[in-house]
Design a protein around this motif. Structure first.
Motif, PDB file in Angstrom:
ATOM      1  N   ASN A  29       0.878  -1.214   0.101  1.00  0.00           N
ATOM      2  CA  ASN A  29       0.042   0.098   0.040  1.00  0.00           C
ATOM      3  C   ASN A  29       1.021   1.290   0.134  1.00  0.00           C
ATOM      4  OD1 ASN A  29       0.918  -0.716   2.406  1.00  0.00           O
ATOM      5  ND2 ASN A  29      -1.094  -0.621   3.490  1.00  0.00           N
ATOM      6  N   ILE A  30       2.048   1.313  -0.756  1.00  0.00           N
ATOM      7  CA  ILE A  30       2.602   2.183  -1.003  1.00  0.00           C
ATOM      8  C   ILE A  30       2.728   2.845  -2.455  1.00  0.00           C
ATOM      9  CG2 ILE A  30       5.183   2.809  -0.842  1.00  0.00           C
ATOM     10  CD1 ILE A  30       4.149   2.109   2.045  1.00  0.00           C
ATOM     11  N   VAL A  31       2.681   4.012  -2.714  1.00  0.00           N
ATOM     12  CA  VAL A  31       2.990   4.721  -4.035  1.00  0.00           C
ATOM     13  C   VAL A  31       4.025   5.718  -3.864  1.00  0.00           C
ATOM     14  CG1 VAL A  31       1.400   6.068  -5.511  1.00  0.00           C
ATOM     15  CG2 VAL A  31       0.370   4.372  -4.108  1.00  0.00           C
ATOM     16  N   MET A  32       4.778   5.539  -5.080  1.00  0.00           N
ATOM     17  CA  MET A  32       5.886   6.234  -5.120  1.00  0.00           C
ATOM     18  C   MET A  32       5.240   7.620  -6.088  1.00  0.00           C
ATOM     19  SD  MET A  32       8.936   3.846  -6.065  1.00  0.00           S
ATOM     20  CE  MET A  32       8.627   3.845  -7.971  1.00  0.00           C
ATOM     21  N   GLN A  33       5.945   8.907  -5.789  1.00  0.00           N
ATOM     22  CA  GLN A  33       5.698  10.089  -6.481  1.00  0.00           C
ATOM     23  C   GLN A  33       7.049  10.579  -6.741  1.00  0.00           C
ATOM     24  OE1 GLN A  33       2.324  12.211  -5.998  1.00  0.00           O
ATOM     25  NE2 GLN A  33       3.467  13.135  -7.762  1.00  0.00           N
ATOM     26  N   ILE A  34       7.136  10.769  -8.101  1.00  0.00           N
ATOM     27  CA  ILE A  34       8.478  11.078  -8.477  1.00  0.00           C
ATOM     28  C   ILE A  34       7.897  12.126  -9.786  1.00  0.00           C
ATOM     29  CG2 ILE A  34      10.722  10.483  -9.791  1.00  0.00           C
ATOM     30  CD1 ILE A  34      10.506   7.870  -8.836  1.00  0.00           C
ATOM     31  N   PRO A  35       8.641  13.463  -9.598  1.00  0.00           N
ATOM     32  CA  PRO A  35       9.535  13.890  -8.423  1.00  0.00           C
ATOM     33  C   PRO A  35       8.493  14.155  -7.318  1.00  0.00           C
ATOM     34  CG  PRO A  35       9.194  15.612 -10.064  1.00  0.00           C
ATOM     35  CD  PRO A  35       8.628  14.495 -10.665  1.00  0.00           C
ATOM     36  N   ALA A  36       9.180  14.335  -6.154  1.00  0.00           N
ATOM     37  CA  ALA A  36       8.078  14.623  -4.920  1.00  0.00           C
ATOM     38  C   ALA A  36       7.706  16.042  -4.974  1.00  0.00           C
ATOM     39  CB  ALA A  36       9.147  14.396  -3.561  1.00  0.00           C
ATOM     40  N   GLN A  37       6.514  16.003  -4.569  1.00  0.00           N
ATOM     41  CA  GLN A  37       5.926  17.431  -4.673  1.00  0.00           C
ATOM     42  C   GLN A  37       6.509  18.307  -3.320  1.00  0.00           C
ATOM     43  OE1 GLN A  37       3.969  18.404  -7.218  1.00  0.00           O
ATOM     44  NE2 GLN A  37       4.785  16.503  -7.847  1.00  0.00           N
ATOM     45  N   VAL A  38       7.819  18.871  -3.477  1.00  0.00           N
ATOM     46  CA  VAL A  38       8.168  19.674  -2.361  1.00  0.00           C
ATOM     47  C   VAL A  38       8.845  20.617  -2.847  1.00  0.00           C
ATOM     48  CG1 VAL A  38       8.802  17.508  -1.130  1.00  0.00           C
ATOM     49  CG2 VAL A  38      10.466  18.685  -2.575  1.00  0.00           C
ATOM     50  N   PRO A  39       8.920  22.142  -2.258  1.00  0.00           N
ATOM     51  CA  PRO A  39       9.566  23.147  -2.612  1.00  0.00           C
ATOM     52  C   PRO A  39      10.934  22.942  -3.133  1.00  0.00           C
ATOM     53  CG  PRO A  39       8.519  23.690  -0.381  1.00  0.00           C
ATOM     54  CD  PRO A  39       8.456  22.148  -0.645  1.00  0.00           C
ATOM     55  N   ASP A  40      11.565  23.835  -4.114  1.00  0.00           N
ATOM     56  CA  ASP A  40      12.607  23.403  -4.816  1.00  0.00           C
ATOM     57  C   ASP A  40      13.972  23.648  -3.477  1.00  0.00           C
ATOM     58  OD1 ASP A  40      11.585  23.450  -7.114  1.00  0.00           O
ATOM     59  OD2 ASP A  40      12.042  25.515  -7.842  1.00  0.00           O
ATOM     60  N   GLU A  41      13.680  24.580  -2.696  1.00  0.00           N
ATOM     61  CA  GLU A  41      14.547  24.569  -1.713  1.00  0.00           C
ATOM     62  C   GLU A  41      14.926  23.255  -0.786  1.00  0.00           C
ATOM     63  OE1 GLU A  41      11.949  26.853  -2.325  1.00  0.00           O
ATOM     64  OE2 GLU A  41      11.701  27.280  -0.193  1.00  0.00           O
ATOM     65  N   VAL A  42      13.536  22.694  -0.655  1.00  0.00           N
ATOM     66  CA  VAL A  42      13.742  21.392   0.366  1.00  0.00           C
ATOM     67  C   VAL A  42      14.353  20.328  -0.554  1.00  0.00           C
ATOM     68  CG1 VAL A  42      12.451  19.828   0.957  1.00  0.00           C
ATOM     69  CG2 VAL A  42      11.728  22.048   1.465  1.00  0.00           C
ATOM     70  N   GLN A  43      14.163  20.158  -2.084  1.00  0.00           N
ATOM     71  CA  GLN A  43      14.697  19.262  -2.807  1.00  0.00           C
ATOM     72  C   GLN A  43      16.323  19.660  -2.954  1.00  0.00           C
ATOM     73  OE1 GLN A  43      13.594  17.289  -5.998  1.00  0.00           O
ATOM     74  NE2 GLN A  43      14.528  18.449  -7.405  1.00  0.00           N
ATOM     75  N   GLU A  44      16.723  20.776  -3.076  1.00  0.00           N
ATOM     76  CA  GLU A  44      18.026  21.156  -2.879  1.00  0.00           C
ATOM     77  C   GLU A  44      18.610  20.766  -1.663  1.00  0.00           C
ATOM     78  OE1 GLU A  44      18.120  25.223  -4.321  1.00  0.00           O
ATOM     79  OE2 GLU A  44      17.032  24.728  -5.999  1.00  0.00           O
ATOM     80  N   LYS A  45      18.196  21.042  -0.709  1.00  0.00           N
ATOM     81  CA  LYS A  45      18.834  20.723   0.778  1.00  0.00           C
ATOM     82  C   LYS A  45      18.948  19.280   0.659  1.00  0.00           C
ATOM     83  CE  LYS A  45      19.743  23.865   3.712  1.00  0.00           C
ATOM     84  NZ  LYS A  45      21.021  23.998   3.509  1.00  0.00           N
ATOM     85  N   ALA A  46      17.981  18.520   0.470  1.00  0.00           N
ATOM     86  CA  ALA A  46      18.010  17.011   0.400  1.00  0.00           C
ATOM     87  C   ALA A  46      19.050  16.487  -0.375  1.00  0.00           C
ATOM     88  CB  ALA A  46      16.778  16.428  -0.038  1.00  0.00           C
ATOM     89  N   GLN A  47      19.293  17.238  -1.468  1.00  0.00           N
ATOM     90  CA  GLN A  47      20.319  16.723  -2.441  1.00  0.00           C
ATOM     91  C   GLN A  47      21.622  16.975  -1.613  1.00  0.00           C
ATOM     92  OE1 GLN A  47      19.034  18.834  -5.771  1.00  0.00           O
ATOM     93  NE2 GLN A  47      18.225  16.988  -6.776  1.00  0.00           N
ATOM     94  N   GLU A  48      21.899  18.187  -1.164  1.00  0.00           N
ATOM     95  CA  GLU A  48      23.046  18.657  -0.453  1.00  0.00           C
ATOM     96  C   GLU A  48      23.498  17.662   0.897  1.00  0.00           C
ATOM     97  OE1 GLU A  48      23.034  22.632   0.720  1.00  0.00           O
ATOM     98  OE2 GLU A  48      24.364  22.161   2.629  1.00  0.00           O
ATOM     99  N   TYR A  49      22.656  17.269   1.514  1.00  0.00           N
ATOM    100  CA  TYR A  49      22.683  16.568   2.672  1.00  0.00           C
ATOM    101  C   TYR A  49      22.834  15.025   2.275  1.00  0.00           C
ATOM    102  CZ  TYR A  49      20.234  20.161   5.735  1.00  0.00           C
ATOM    103  OH  TYR A  49      19.849  21.335   6.208  1.00  0.00           O
TER     104      TYR A  49
END
Ligand SMILES: Nc1ncnc2c1ncn2[C@@H]1O[C@H](COP(=O)(O)OP(=O)(O)O)[C@@H](O)[C@H]1O
Ligand SMILES: [Mg+2]
Length: 357
Positions: A257-277
């Motif tokens: 009961n899991i669905v993948m969402q690509i890309p994640a619907q998140v603000p650009d800053e969040v995505q960039e932070k996630a990539q950096e971390y």
């Protein structure tokens, strides 16, 4: 060149590994490679199967039968000792998850018999698998994570009251209790009060002498794929959309009961932070080959790194390959890159070792 595909294994993710192996067999470039199947049974027996020079027509080929007592019969594989896989001009693809696969043990064995292999090395695998070690490293790197308390079984046995007080002094209920060295949510429970905390710790210590207690949070779960040795690349973030609060073993592998969402619907800053971390954590852990980096994201857009999986689910439909596919790297090319990264690391390590002599 020969690829020795190691699959199966003794962890809870045995069946996931078989699915991943079948996906890989369907996508390997057979004009460059032939594939030696080596199955690790649930009881730990290594079994050498056939060599494939083209795509298999059915998954059945992966389910090998063998004898360990010399009986003759219609077996599709031969029982072997691990060291028997050694061959020249070959690279091992350890497509194994969890303990004894993703935790540095297989990687150390492959180093010892001097074979090139795909994916993370010993240190990264061992630290990535161990939730306490991962936390110490993230802390040193200044990467945000949820508050936690590491507790050894002996400390718990000696003075449970002190552990309760320490946890309740640092964290709020609900807390998540995890064995340090597992995976697939095995042995993990959520505790809403002292009584449940006690039960959760007892449960965790069935799997490991080391446990970690974490602040439970309400959060979305987003993931970033990482690829590379010295030159580290990351993908866009994807989200695991759950209809359950706790992504446990059943929801991961049984209920689906899991669905993948690509890309994640998140603000650009969040995505960039996630990539950096993700990139910093990978570098700090000495990553090579690949990893999937998993985060919690709160509704205030706070990001906490949860873990790095050095051998993430690898079927064609799993998050890791899907993230690359959306980033423009097809599954077959991804496998090819991983093989080249494994060969490069092997060459480099061999040079380091011979330079010393
Ligand atoms: N601190 C936490 N707060 C809320 N949910 C959590 C927390 N830790 C784990 N979970 C839930 O449990 C799942 C499994 O935990 P995780 O640390 O990823 O272990 P595993 O190594 O078994 O995947 C997570 O995907 C998440 O759904
Ligand atoms: Mg996880």
């Amino acid at each position: 060149m020969k690829i020795i595909l190691l699959y199966g294994g003794q962890s809870a993710e045995h069946d996931v590994s078989i699915l991943s192996a079948f996906s890989v067999l369907n996508a390997i470039y057979y004009n460059y490679y032939q594939v030696q199947l080596v199955f690790i049974a649930k009881d730990g027996q290594w079994v050498k199967g056939p060599v494939l020079t083209e795509k298999p027509t059915s998954k059945d080929i992966l389910h090998l039968t063998w004898s360990t007592n010399g009986a003759s019969g219609d077996f599709t594989g031969t029982a072997i000792q691990p060291g028997d896989i050694k061959e020249e001009d070959a690279i091992v693809f350890p497509l194994l998850h969890g303990p004894n696969g993703e935790d540095g043990t297989i990687q150390g064995f492959l180093e010892t018999i001097d074979m090139a292999y795909v994916g993370a090395g010993v240190l990264t695998s061992a630290c990535g698998m161990d939730k306490i070690m991962t936390k110490y490293i993230l802390q040193a790197a200044g990467i945000p994570q949820v508050p936690y308390v590491p507790v050894l079984k002996n400390q718990w046995k000696e003075n449970p009251k002190q552990i309760f007080e320490q946890c309740e002094g640092t964290l709020l209920y609900p807390m998540f209790v995890k064995p340090a060295n597992m995976g697939s949510s095995v042995g993990i429970s959520k505790a809403e009060n002292r009584e449940e905390l006690q039960q959760a710790l007892e449960e965790a210590y069935r799997y490991d002498n080391r446990a970690v207690i974490e602040q439970g949070i309400e959060a979305r779960e987003i993931e970033v794929a990482i690829l590379g040795n010295e030159d580290v690349r990351t993908t866009m973030a994807g989200e695991i959309v759950k209809d359950v609060a706790f992504y446990d073993y059943n929801s991961k592998y049984i209920d689906n009961n899991i669905v993948m969402q690509i890309p994640a619907q998140v603000p650009d800053e969040v995505q960039e932070k996630a990539q950096e971390y993700a990139k910093n954590a990978y570098i700090m852990l000495g990553g090579s080959g690949l990893s999937r980096c998993d985060f919690f994201l709160t509704n205030k857009n706070e990001l906490f790194l949860n873990e790095l999986n050095t051998m993430p689910g690898f079927t064609q439909f799993s998050m890791y390959p899907s993230l690359w596919e959306k980033t423009g790297l097809q599954y077959g090319d991804l496998i090819e890159e991983l093989i080249q990264l494994g060969l490069n690391r092997y060459k480099q390590r061999t040079n380091f070792l011979t330079d010393v002599k």
